[in-house]
Design an enzyme around this catalytic site. Sequence first.
Site, PDB file in Angstrom:
ATOM      1  N   PHE A   5       0.809  -0.756  -0.096  1.00  0.00           N
ATOM      2  CA  PHE A   5       0.201   0.064   0.321  1.00  0.00           C
ATOM      3  C   PHE A   5       1.326   0.962  -0.358  1.00  0.00           C
ATOM      4  O   PHE A   5       1.398   1.515   1.174  1.00  0.00           O
ATOM      5  CB  PHE A   5      -0.853   0.046   1.298  1.00  0.00           C
ATOM      6  CG  PHE A   5      -1.679   1.381   1.025  1.00  0.00           C
ATOM      7  CD1 PHE A   5      -2.875   1.115   0.681  1.00  0.00           C
ATOM      8  CD2 PHE A   5      -1.400   2.305   1.904  1.00  0.00           C
ATOM      9  CE1 PHE A   5      -3.601   2.110   0.381  1.00  0.00           C
ATOM     10  CE2 PHE A   5      -1.741   3.232   1.457  1.00  0.00           C
ATOM     11  CZ  PHE A   5      -3.198   3.293   1.115  1.00  0.00           C
ATOM     12  N   ASP A  32       9.567   2.844   1.790  1.00  0.00           N
ATOM     13  CA  ASP A  32       8.380   3.777   2.931  1.00  0.00           C
ATOM     14  C   ASP A  32       8.201   3.155   3.582  1.00  0.00           C
ATOM     15  O   ASP A  32       7.269   2.019   4.052  1.00  0.00           O
ATOM     16  CB  ASP A  32       7.004   3.702   1.309  1.00  0.00           C
ATOM     17  CG  ASP A  32       5.958   3.351   1.663  1.00  0.00           C
ATOM     18  OD1 ASP A  32       5.673   4.434   2.943  1.00  0.00           O
ATOM     19  OD2 ASP A  32       4.596   3.746   0.905  1.00  0.00           O
ATOM     20  N   LYS A  88       2.963  11.006   7.207  1.00  0.00           N
ATOM     21  CA  LYS A  88       1.432  10.709   8.347  1.00  0.00           C
ATOM     22  C   LYS A  88       2.081  11.352   9.773  1.00  0.00           C
ATOM     23  O   LYS A  88       1.899  12.994   9.875  1.00  0.00           O
ATOM     24  CB  LYS A  88       1.257   9.706   8.276  1.00  0.00           C
ATOM     25  CG  LYS A  88       0.625   8.688   7.442  1.00  0.00           C
ATOM     26  CD  LYS A  88       0.553   7.605   8.023  1.00  0.00           C
ATOM     27  CE  LYS A  88      -0.643   6.694   6.571  1.00  0.00           C
ATOM     28  NZ  LYS A  88      -1.342   7.512   6.001  1.00  0.00           N
TER      29      LYS A  88
END
Length: 401
Positions: free
Chosen positions: A143, A228, A257
């Site tokens: 993802f 990531d 985030k």
Amino acid sequence: MNARTSEELIRAEESLLAHNYHPLPVVVARAEGVWLEDVEGRRYLDMLAGYSALNFGHRHPALVEAAHRQLDRLTLTSRAFRNDQLAGFAEGLAALTGLEMTLPMNTGAEAVESAIKVARKWAYEVKGVAPDRATIVAAAGNFHGRTTTIVGFSSDPVAREGFGPFTPGFRLVPYNDLAALEAAVDETTAAVLIEPIQGEAGVVIPDDGYLAGVRELTRRAGALFIADEIQSGLGRTGTTLACDHEAVRPDAVLLGKALGGGIVPVSAVVARREVLGVLRPGEHGSTFGGNPLGAAIGSAVVELLSTGAYQRRAAELGEVLHDGLAALLDKGVTGYRCRGLWAGVDVDPAIGTGREISERLMQEGVLVKDTHGSTIRLAPPLTITREELESALATLATVVT
């Protein structure tokens, strides 16, 4: 109290907003630390932390103070001009990650898209790949975001179906399979893009040595290793980066985030100078990327992590989380994966789906998020106390047993 009830606000959302989310039926009105309060005044323990965007909890005083201080001075210039916060932000990220240059962006998906562009440019200018032939290898179960390019190399049919045609140039291999990765890498490979831990897939943790193997394989192949760390980074797993568990330094790290402190969206590609050095004026940009408000908050986040206290806290409380989940094995829990304060918990399907378990926990005052099948994810703020964590585990026990 809010003048409108939860039911009224939910009905309004269902009527007026695109149905691209299926949120739990709780309407949050205020929050502090690890606690949320809905419009009727009911309190909930946040065990999701905005998919790790709230690693330091809601409205952390140091981050709110940094935001207020910057709001009173300057919020946006665009990169047409320089601002007095960006250099310090980049210096902090370099020191935190051990890398050299930063490309500031806003959302995680933007960081991934930016890294793809940079990797291709690097492949043509540095590696010598023929024009328009560069490939990027990613892992099944990934993802990395929701843009059309990114969902094109997703293996999740819900993410892909109905959104093609997709961007070429990507190869998908099984996660945690070095042999498959080696077979997919060739002279056209610009980069291998990997999550050190796959969050959306259910907090899937690779075998020991996998990340080191990816590093060595990409080094031999003359390709970039892009990690990531948008969900796994910034203290979540008990180290600054999840790659630190194997003492691995990628060529580029993607952050997001928690980098914005749960206040504004902030992301970044942090990389070796040779990698980001391929960009020239006009080739990439973002109106809000590197804005002084985001940079000031990002610098405050880096400052919180600079002592290592939050990383140690995540590691120590991660043991409590690990032990609590181990005690539930064969008592409603069929399996779990835990690294620091991050866990994927597989509940016996006979007890309920992940969504149903999440709804039952909500009724008991604990908020989590389901993922595939009967799996739920736990990712509390790193500021949670041992007592609060044990309370959440006790509530989970009552729901699944």
